[in-house]
Design a protein around this motif. Structure first.
Motif, PDB file in Angstrom:
ATOM      1  N   PHE A   9       0.814  -1.214   0.000  1.00 54.06           N
ATOM      2  CA  PHE A   9       0.000   0.000   0.000  1.00 54.06           C
ATOM      3  C   PHE A   9       0.851   1.270   0.000  1.00 54.06           C
ATOM      4  O   PHE A   9       0.672   2.130  -0.876  1.00 54.06           O
ATOM      5  CB  PHE A   9      -0.980  -0.024   1.173  1.00 54.06           C
ATOM      6  CG  PHE A   9      -2.044  -1.075   1.029  1.00 54.06           C
ATOM      7  CD1 PHE A   9      -3.159  -0.850   0.236  1.00 54.06           C
ATOM      8  CD2 PHE A   9      -1.928  -2.301   1.670  1.00 54.06           C
ATOM      9  CE1 PHE A   9      -4.146  -1.814   0.083  1.00 54.06           C
ATOM     10  CE2 PHE A   9      -2.899  -3.279   1.527  1.00 54.06           C
ATOM     11  CZ  PHE A   9      -4.013  -3.036   0.729  1.00 54.06           C
ATOM     12  N   PRO A  10       1.777   1.453   0.954  1.00 55.64           N
ATOM     13  CA  PRO A  10       2.604   2.667   0.876  1.00 55.64           C
ATOM     14  C   PRO A  10       3.506   2.684  -0.348  1.00 55.64           C
ATOM     15  O   PRO A  10       3.767   3.755  -0.914  1.00 55.64           O
ATOM     16  CB  PRO A  10       3.421   2.630   2.179  1.00 55.64           C
ATOM     17  CG  PRO A  10       3.393   1.210   2.623  1.00 55.64           C
ATOM     18  CD  PRO A  10       2.065   0.678   2.179  1.00 55.64           C
ATOM     19  N   ALA A  45      -0.881   7.082   6.297  1.00 58.52           N
ATOM     20  CA  ALA A  45      -1.626   6.161   7.163  1.00 58.52           C
ATOM     21  C   ALA A  45      -1.216   4.719   6.899  1.00 58.52           C
ATOM     22  O   ALA A  45      -1.067   3.916   7.833  1.00 58.52           O
ATOM     23  CB  ALA A  45      -3.128   6.337   6.943  1.00 58.52           C
ATOM     24  N   SER A  46      -1.014   4.378   5.626  1.00 61.97           N
ATOM     25  CA  SER A  46      -0.605   3.009   5.300  1.00 61.97           C
ATOM     26  C   SER A  46       0.818   2.735   5.774  1.00 61.97           C
ATOM     27  O   SER A  46       1.141   1.615   6.172  1.00 61.97           O
ATOM     28  CB  SER A  46      -0.728   2.753   3.798  1.00 61.97           C
ATOM     29  OG  SER A  46       0.202   3.519   3.057  1.00 61.97           O
ATOM     30  N   MET A  47       1.680   3.758   5.756  1.00 60.23           N
ATOM     31  CA  MET A  47       3.033   3.594   6.308  1.00 60.23           C
ATOM     32  C   MET A  47       2.965   3.262   7.794  1.00 60.23           C
ATOM     33  O   MET A  47       3.680   2.381   8.290  1.00 60.23           O
ATOM     34  CB  MET A  47       3.838   4.887   6.140  1.00 60.23           C
ATOM     35  CG  MET A  47       4.345   5.182   4.765  1.00 60.23           C
ATOM     36  SD  MET A  47       5.363   6.689   4.837  1.00 60.23           S
ATOM     37  CE  MET A  47       4.957   7.408   3.255  1.00 60.23           C
ATOM     38  N   THR A  50       1.663  -0.250   8.306  1.00 59.55           N
ATOM     39  CA  THR A  50       2.694  -1.211   7.917  1.00 59.55           C
ATOM     40  C   THR A  50       3.808  -1.249   8.949  1.00 59.55           C
ATOM     41  O   THR A  50       4.348  -2.314   9.264  1.00 59.55           O
ATOM     42  CB  THR A  50       3.268  -0.840   6.539  1.00 59.55           C
ATOM     43  OG1 THR A  50       2.203  -0.794   5.583  1.00 59.55           O
ATOM     44  CG2 THR A  50       4.302  -1.853   6.085  1.00 59.55           C
ATOM     45  N   GLY A  51       4.149  -0.080   9.493  1.00 60.02           N
ATOM     46  CA  GLY A  51       5.193  -0.025  10.508  1.00 60.02           C
ATOM     47  C   GLY A  51       4.807  -0.762  11.778  1.00 60.02           C
ATOM     48  O   GLY A  51       5.626  -1.469  12.374  1.00 60.02           O
ATOM     49  N   VAL A  52       3.551  -0.603  12.203  1.00 62.68           N
ATOM     50  CA  VAL A  52       3.078  -1.321  13.392  1.00 62.68           C
ATOM     51  C   VAL A  52       3.198  -2.826  13.170  1.00 62.68           C
ATOM     52  O   VAL A  52       3.677  -3.570  14.035  1.00 62.68           O
ATOM     53  CB  VAL A  52       1.622  -0.933  13.719  1.00 62.68           C
ATOM     54  CG1 VAL A  52       1.043  -1.852  14.791  1.00 62.68           C
ATOM     55  CG2 VAL A  52       1.555   0.520  14.185  1.00 62.68           C
ATOM     56  N   LEU A  81      11.216   7.756   7.528  1.00 63.43           N
ATOM     57  CA  LEU A  81      10.405   8.141   6.369  1.00 63.43           C
ATOM     58  C   LEU A  81       8.994   8.520   6.793  1.00 63.43           C
ATOM     59  O   LEU A  81       8.420   9.496   6.284  1.00 63.43           O
ATOM     60  CB  LEU A  81      10.362   6.986   5.369  1.00 63.43           C
ATOM     61  CG  LEU A  81       9.472   7.175   4.141  1.00 63.43           C
ATOM     62  CD1 LEU A  81       9.932   8.380   3.331  1.00 63.43           C
ATOM     63  CD2 LEU A  81       9.480   5.916   3.275  1.00 63.43           C
ATOM     64  N   LEU A  82       8.433   7.768   7.729  1.00 71.35           N
ATOM     65  CA  LEU A  82       7.093   8.090   8.224  1.00 71.35           C
ATOM     66  C   LEU A  82       7.075   9.474   8.863  1.00 71.35           C
ATOM     67  O   LEU A  82       6.183  10.297   8.583  1.00 71.35           O
ATOM     68  CB  LEU A  82       6.649   7.032   9.235  1.00 71.35           C
ATOM     69  CG  LEU A  82       5.347   7.321   9.992  1.00 71.35           C
ATOM     70  CD1 LEU A  82       4.177   7.434   9.024  1.00 71.35           C
ATOM     71  CD2 LEU A  82       5.082   6.230  11.031  1.00 71.35           C
ATOM     72  N   LEU A  83       8.057   9.751   9.703  1.00 68.97           N
ATOM     73  CA  LEU A  83       8.118  11.053  10.363  1.00 68.97           C
ATOM     74  C   LEU A  83       8.343  12.171   9.350  1.00 68.97           C
ATOM     75  O   LEU A  83       7.778  13.267   9.471  1.00 68.97           O
ATOM     76  CB  LEU A  83       9.235  11.052  11.407  1.00 68.97           C
ATOM     77  CG  LEU A  83       9.065  10.056  12.566  1.00 68.97           C
ATOM     78  CD1 LEU A  83      10.276  10.092  13.474  1.00 68.97           C
ATOM     79  CD2 LEU A  83       7.794  10.347  13.349  1.00 68.97           C
TER      80      LEU A  83
END
Length: 205
Positions: A9-10, A45-47, A50-52, A81-83
């Protein structure tokens, strides 16, 4: 593991959002810019989702040596990258047109995501992380009828332990060890606990 199911997704949404915004800005196409504006929050949101799942996944696999360094690098770069993406996504939601800085940051983020995706694939296909020999069945979540409650509890525990292990590794200086591999001096600190060690001790008690 749920993590491999979510990574697509991301990987699809972030480049699509940036490409739509870039082409839309160059051609003054409002529909494409609206598409980019909508897709960017979805990408972030998908990142996060996925991270969780990734924190849980690292507790369910065996990764040592180079594979361990790749896993740590893959995880930490993706957290960065998320941050890095969250702020621009919020700013973009309040703008009608994307700015040049936003597009450049998005391109950099897409490039970084490509590299971390490469590391994830290399862990699997070169080192077998998550495959039969690199998978720890004692630390796996069973998503089956009658076991969903247990699966949710184990997944939540694995996420918490994954975050704790990540914090320990960062505190020990393991930020992107794969990038320094072969050039860095010998470690002056003990390697942080292998993911799953604490949980195995609890299960064995």
């Amino acid at each position: 593991m749920i993590h491999p199911l979510r990574v697509h997704f991301p990987l699809a949404l972030l480049p699509t959002a940036i490409a739509a915004d870039a082409v839309g800005a160059m051609t003054d196409n409002r529909a494409l810019m609206d598409m980019g504006k909508t897709f960017m929050p979805l990408a972030v949101a998908s990142m996060a989702a996925t991270g969780v799942a990734g924190f849980a996944a690292q507790e369910e696999v065996r990764a040592e040596g180079e594979a361990h360094d790749m896993l740590v690098t893959h995880r930490n770069l993706n957290v960065g990258l998320l941050l890095m993406s969250a702020g621009p996504a919020v700013l973009r939601s309040g703008q009608e047109r994307p700015g040049r800085g936003y597009l450049l940051a998005g391109l950099a983020g897409a490039a970084l995501m490509t590299y971390t995706g490469y590391l994830g694939g290399k862990m699997i296909y070169r080192h077998g992380v998550g495959a039969v020999e690199g998978h720890d069945p004692d630390h796996s979540v069973r998503i089956e009828r009658g076991h969903l409650g247990e699966a949710a509890r184990i997944a939540a525990t694995d996420v918490a332990r994954g975050v704790a292990h990540a914090a320990q590794q960062v505190a020990h200086g393991e930020l992107a060890p794969h990038l320094r591999r072969g050039r860095a001096p010998p470690r002056l600190y003990p390697r942080s606990p292998k993911p799953g060690d604490e949980r195995q001790a609890l299960l064995s008690a």
